[in-house]
Design a protein around this motif. Structure first.
Motif, PDB file in Angstrom:
ATOM      1  N   TYR A   3      -1.653   5.568   8.509  1.00 28.55           N
ATOM      2  CA  TYR A   3      -2.335   4.326   8.150  1.00 28.55           C
ATOM      3  C   TYR A   3      -1.614   3.111   8.746  1.00 28.55           C
ATOM      4  CZ  TYR A   3      -4.390   0.550   5.446  1.00 28.55           C
ATOM      5  OH  TYR A   3      -5.013  -0.624   5.089  1.00 28.55           O
ATOM      6  N   ARG A  53       0.834  -1.203   0.000  1.00 24.88           N
ATOM      7  CA  ARG A  53       0.000   0.000   0.000  1.00 24.88           C
ATOM      8  C   ARG A  53       0.871   1.257   0.000  1.00 24.88           C
ATOM      9  NH1 ARG A  53      -5.478   1.171   1.943  1.00 24.88           N
ATOM     10  NH2 ARG A  53      -5.621   3.407   2.434  1.00 24.88           N
ATOM     11  N   THR A  82       0.570  10.602   5.764  1.00 21.01           N
ATOM     12  CA  THR A  82      -0.578   9.747   5.454  1.00 21.01           C
ATOM     13  C   THR A  82      -0.220   8.270   5.582  1.00 21.01           C
ATOM     14  OG1 THR A  82      -1.498  11.415   3.957  1.00 21.01           O
ATOM     15  CG2 THR A  82      -2.262   9.147   3.677  1.00 21.01           C
ATOM     16  N   ILE A  83       0.953   7.904   5.043  1.00 21.55           N
ATOM     17  CA  ILE A  83       1.377   6.501   5.122  1.00 21.55           C
ATOM     18  C   ILE A  83       1.577   6.089   6.574  1.00 21.55           C
ATOM     19  CG2 ILE A  83       3.242   4.879   4.616  1.00 21.55           C
ATOM     20  CD1 ILE A  83       3.624   6.325   1.951  1.00 21.55           C
ATOM     21  N   ARG A 128       2.337   1.954  -3.439  1.00 23.33           N
ATOM     22  CA  ARG A 128       1.370   2.567  -4.349  1.00 23.33           C
ATOM     23  C   ARG A 128       1.215   4.057  -4.056  1.00 23.33           C
ATOM     24  NH1 ARG A 128      -1.404  -2.362  -3.335  1.00 23.33           N
ATOM     25  NH2 ARG A 128      -2.778  -1.333  -1.815  1.00 23.33           N
ATOM     26  N   ALA A 129       1.192   4.409  -2.780  1.00 21.87           N
ATOM     27  CA  ALA A 129       1.052   5.817  -2.407  1.00 21.87           C
ATOM     28  C   ALA A 129       2.280   6.623  -2.825  1.00 21.87           C
ATOM     29  CB  ALA A 129       0.838   5.941  -0.896  1.00 21.87           C
ATOM     30  N   THR A 162       2.319   7.408  -6.500  1.00 25.05           N
ATOM     31  CA  THR A 162       1.311   8.371  -6.941  1.00 25.05           C
ATOM     32  C   THR A 162       1.959   9.745  -7.074  1.00 25.05           C
ATOM     33  OG1 THR A 162      -0.435   7.151  -5.809  1.00 25.05           O
ATOM     34  CG2 THR A 162      -0.895   9.456  -6.352  1.00 25.05           C
ATOM     35  N   HIS A 221       3.287  13.247  -6.694  1.00 22.35           N
ATOM     36  CA  HIS A 221       3.333  14.072  -5.488  1.00 22.35           C
ATOM     37  C   HIS A 221       2.783  15.457  -5.782  1.00 22.35           C
ATOM     38  CE1 HIS A 221       4.744  16.064  -1.934  1.00 22.35           C
ATOM     39  NE2 HIS A 221       5.596  16.797  -2.611  1.00 22.35           N
ATOM     40  N   THR A 243       2.522  12.789   2.055  1.00 21.29           N
ATOM     41  CA  THR A 243       2.603  11.341   1.825  1.00 21.29           C
ATOM     42  C   THR A 243       3.243  10.641   3.015  1.00 21.29           C
ATOM     43  OG1 THR A 243       2.785  11.708  -0.559  1.00 21.29           O
ATOM     44  CG2 THR A 243       3.459   9.554   0.268  1.00 21.29           C
TER      45      THR A 243
END
Length: 266
Positions: A57, A24, A53-54, A27-28, A31, A33, A50
């Motif tokens: 999670y 996951r 956020t990572i 993938r982030a 993406t 930036h 990023t």
């Protein structure tokens, strides 16, 4: 009860969770930036949305799957274990944020699990750009995308590769004389921009040695375990917080260790 709770930790399950988190995160990171960069300690120490956020999670999933485990991360405050005999996780959501923020495809996701006494149980470093995931479980070897890996069999530094990282934007004490000595031996140095990825290249046998000027758990512990499980030698072993760390293929540790000591890096 075992003092380190190693009997209570299903390492295969822990690795499966870690690999899902790595996929996951990769993938982030891949993406595009879009802004959200801010300074932390200074202009050479930055964080992106990023990163945050990572890590948020990862913390959510780890707390759900392992509620008694502690978590030490790069971007948020440490969460001590609910049970002092339980292990703790270390996570660096984007190791190599400066590269990432500038559009350079060399950064990684790093995740590890350690027992209360510091014994390393699990290490994972994922390279989103090359689709590579380095993993290791204590006493079960190191793997790259599921295939066993070993440190190089070289017996000389000459003609081979040494990786290092600046201390943020600056050289660290002992680095300049070390680079001079390596150049005299025709050993090529590269500074790539991700501690975790640089150290894991020794595990994969690509770099004959790698060194950092200040060891930190979140980006260093997982890669250290992977390299050790691949047969690399560490100086010092175990590494000391905020102190230099050298990883080397077994056949060059004597030569590299002499240069390391002469440069004052030990």
């Amino acid at each position: 009860m075992h003092p380190n709770r190693t009997r209570d930790v299903d390492l295969d399950h822990a690795l499966a969770v870690a690999e899902d988190l790595a996929a996951r995160a990769a993938r982030a990171i891949r993406t595009p930036h879009e802004g959200g960069v801010r300074e932390k300690a200074g202009p050479a120490d930055i964080v992106t949305r990023t990163d945050e956020t990572i890590e948020a999670y990862v913390r959510e999933v780890l707390h759900r799957e392992f509620p008694d485990h502690g978590i030490e991360g790069e971007e948020y405050a440490d969460r001590p274990p609910a049970d002092p005999t339980a292990p703790h996780w270390v996570v660096d959501p984007v190791d190599g944020t400066t590269n990432y923020a500038h559009g350079i495809g060399w950064c990684s996701f790093s995740l590890g699990l350690a027992a209360p006494d510091g014994t390393l149980l699990l290490g994972l470093v994922a390279d989103p750009w090359r689709g590579e995931t380095f993993t290791a479980l204590k006493d079960r070897g190191a793997h790259l995308n599921g295939t066993p890996i070993r440190a190089a069999t070289h017996t000389t530094l000459t003609g081979h590769l040494f990786l290092t990282e600046w201390a943020a934007h600056a050289h660290w004490p002992g680095l300049d004389p070390l680079l001079t000595a390596l150049a005299a031996r025709h050993c090529t140095t590269r500074v790539m921009g991700s501690t975790a990825l640089s150290l894991t290249q020794v595990a994969a046998g690509r770099a004959t040695a790698a060194a950092i000027g200040a060891f930190h758990a979140v980006d260093g512990l997982p890669a250290y375990l992977i390299a050790k499980e691949a047969g690399a030698v560490a100086l010092p072993d175990p590494p000391a917080l905020d102190e230099p760390l050298l990883l080397a293929a077994p056949g060059v540790v004597g030569e590299m260790g002499e240069l390391w000591a002469a440069a004052g890096a030990d």
